[in-house]
Design an enzyme around this catalytic site. Structure first.
Site, PDB file in Angstrom:
ATOM      1  N   TRP A  34       0.898  -1.168  -0.477  1.00 45.80           N
ATOM      2  CA  TRP A  34       0.094  -0.231  -0.177  1.00 45.80           C
ATOM      3  C   TRP A  34       0.744   1.654  -0.086  1.00 45.80           C
ATOM      4  CZ3 TRP A  34      -0.807   4.289   3.573  1.00 45.80           C
ATOM      5  CH2 TRP A  34      -1.697   4.444   3.312  1.00 45.80           C
ATOM      6  N   SER A 100       4.812  -5.676   2.839  1.00 41.87           N
ATOM      7  CA  SER A 100       4.225  -5.508   3.403  1.00 41.87           C
ATOM      8  C   SER A 100       2.496  -5.201   3.388  1.00 41.87           C
ATOM      9  CB  SER A 100       3.644  -4.028   3.053  1.00 41.87           C
ATOM     10  OG  SER A 100       3.909  -2.283   4.014  1.00 41.87           O
ATOM     11  N   MET A 101       0.947  -4.277   3.520  1.00 41.93           N
ATOM     12  CA  MET A 101       0.212  -5.017   3.098  1.00 41.93           C
ATOM     13  C   MET A 101      -0.133  -6.336   2.084  1.00 41.93           C
ATOM     14  SD  MET A 101      -3.440  -2.802   1.202  1.00 41.93           S
ATOM     15  CE  MET A 101      -4.606  -3.933   2.166  1.00 41.93           C
ATOM     16  N   ASP A 229      13.068  -0.279   9.696  1.00 38.83           N
ATOM     17  CA  ASP A 229      11.714   0.060   8.734  1.00 38.83           C
ATOM     18  C   ASP A 229      11.379   0.830   9.736  1.00 38.83           C
ATOM     19  OD1 ASP A 229       9.395  -0.015   8.307  1.00 38.83           O
ATOM     20  OD2 ASP A 229       8.959  -2.367   7.051  1.00 38.83           O
ATOM     21  N   HIS A 258      11.579   0.478   4.959  1.00 46.66           N
ATOM     22  CA  HIS A 258      10.572  -0.033   4.361  1.00 46.66           C
ATOM     23  C   HIS A 258      10.211  -0.648   2.823  1.00 46.66           C
ATOM     24  CE1 HIS A 258       6.509  -1.577   4.639  1.00 46.66           C
ATOM     25  NE2 HIS A 258       6.127  -1.270   3.646  1.00 46.66           N
TER      26      HIS A 258
END
Length: 287
Positions: A34, A100-101, A229, A258
């Site tokens: 995202w 991530s998402m 991150d 990240h």
């Protein structure tokens, strides 16, 4: 452009997911984070197919050139969208990679659809196991952090996204791991998402508990996280994964932010190739 149908919206219109399919061989499916789209995997799409891998990357509903329905930004629906991709392309023995998402989609797919068609899973900078701080999740992130994000996006989504990109890649006054061009490129991808999708997905990754989903996973698993991150802090995510996915190999990237699919692209590509092909990745040692 190529599209896969993933059901219909409330008005009966087909929901189409934009995707790319590169190379031949053992399939790897890349699920973006995202608020970007599958183009974020640029360096992986350019490298992994060189190693006898078929690499599929698709754009989540609501983002990029995929359909942008008003509803459907919960993880059950997103896991069903992933199933539509695997089924439509008839992929077998897949290595699922969620960034991530996207790590949430991997976890929910594995529990909701019994891990069908999947041989291995990878969680990169993932939001799993559970980000939100609650009474039974005291190591999570305070709800006020997500409430502030939501307020900023409602007030000025584009201003928020521009600032968000700097933390995403670890850019500061003294650190410039990516160029301004990369920041501009990422911002451009983020602006293609709809307001509803951007807000809905942020709520989903902030509030969804994946702990039980992870405990259903029995296939080989790899967890990769950067120890610098700032977007999904390692102490709230990567460091807690072995509580629920005990058999996973865990690798930390020293000093990585990240967005390590860019900043650590060579290292990540090597680890993804090694894991997809042989299941072995540098003996699980930290980088």
């Amino acid at each position: 452009m190529s599209y896969i149908k993933a059901g219909q919206d409330a008005n009966g219109n087909d929901i189409k997911l934009h995707y790319t399919d590169q190379g031949t061989g053992q399939p790897v499916v890349l699920i973006h984070g995202w608020p970007q789209n599958h183009e974020a995997w640029n360096y992986q799409l350019g490298e992994l197919p060189k190693h006898g891998l078929r690499v599929v990357a698709y754009t989540r509903r609501g983002f990029g050139n995929s359909s942008k329905p008003f509803e459907g930004y919960d993880y059950d629906t997103l896991a069903d969208d992933l199933k539509a991709v695997l089924d439509e392309l008839d992929l077998q023995n897949v290595t699922l990679v969620g960034f991530s998402m996207g790590g949430g989609e991997v976890a929910r797919y594995m529990s909701r659809h019994g891990g069908a068609r999947v041989a291995k899973v990878v969680f990169v900078s993932a939001v799993t196991p559970y980000l939100l701080k609650t009474d039974d999740n005291p190591d999570g992130v305070d709800k006020s952090v997500f409430e502030d994000m939501t307020k900023q996006m409602k007030d000025d989504r584009f201003g928020f996204l521009q600032s968000f990109g700097k933390d995403f890649y670890g850019v500061s006054a003294i650190s410039h791991p990516v160029s301004q061009a990369v920041l501009d490129w990422s911002f451009g991808m983020a602006t293609l998402g709809s307001q509803q999708a951007t807000l809905g997905c942020a709520k989903a990754f902030a509030e969804t508990d994946f702990r039980r989903d992870l405990e259903t996973i029995s296939v080989p698993a790899l967890v990769i996280h950067g120890d610098d991150d700032k977007t999904v802090p390692i102490k709230n995510s990567g460091d807690r994964m072995n509580q629920h996915l005990k058999h996973a190999t865990y690798i930390t990237y020293d000093g990585a932010p990240h967005g390590l699919f860019i900043t650590e692209k060579d290292k990540l590509n090597r680890d993804l190739v090694d894991f997809a092909i042989s299941g072995n990745v540098r003996s699980g040692e930290n980088s």
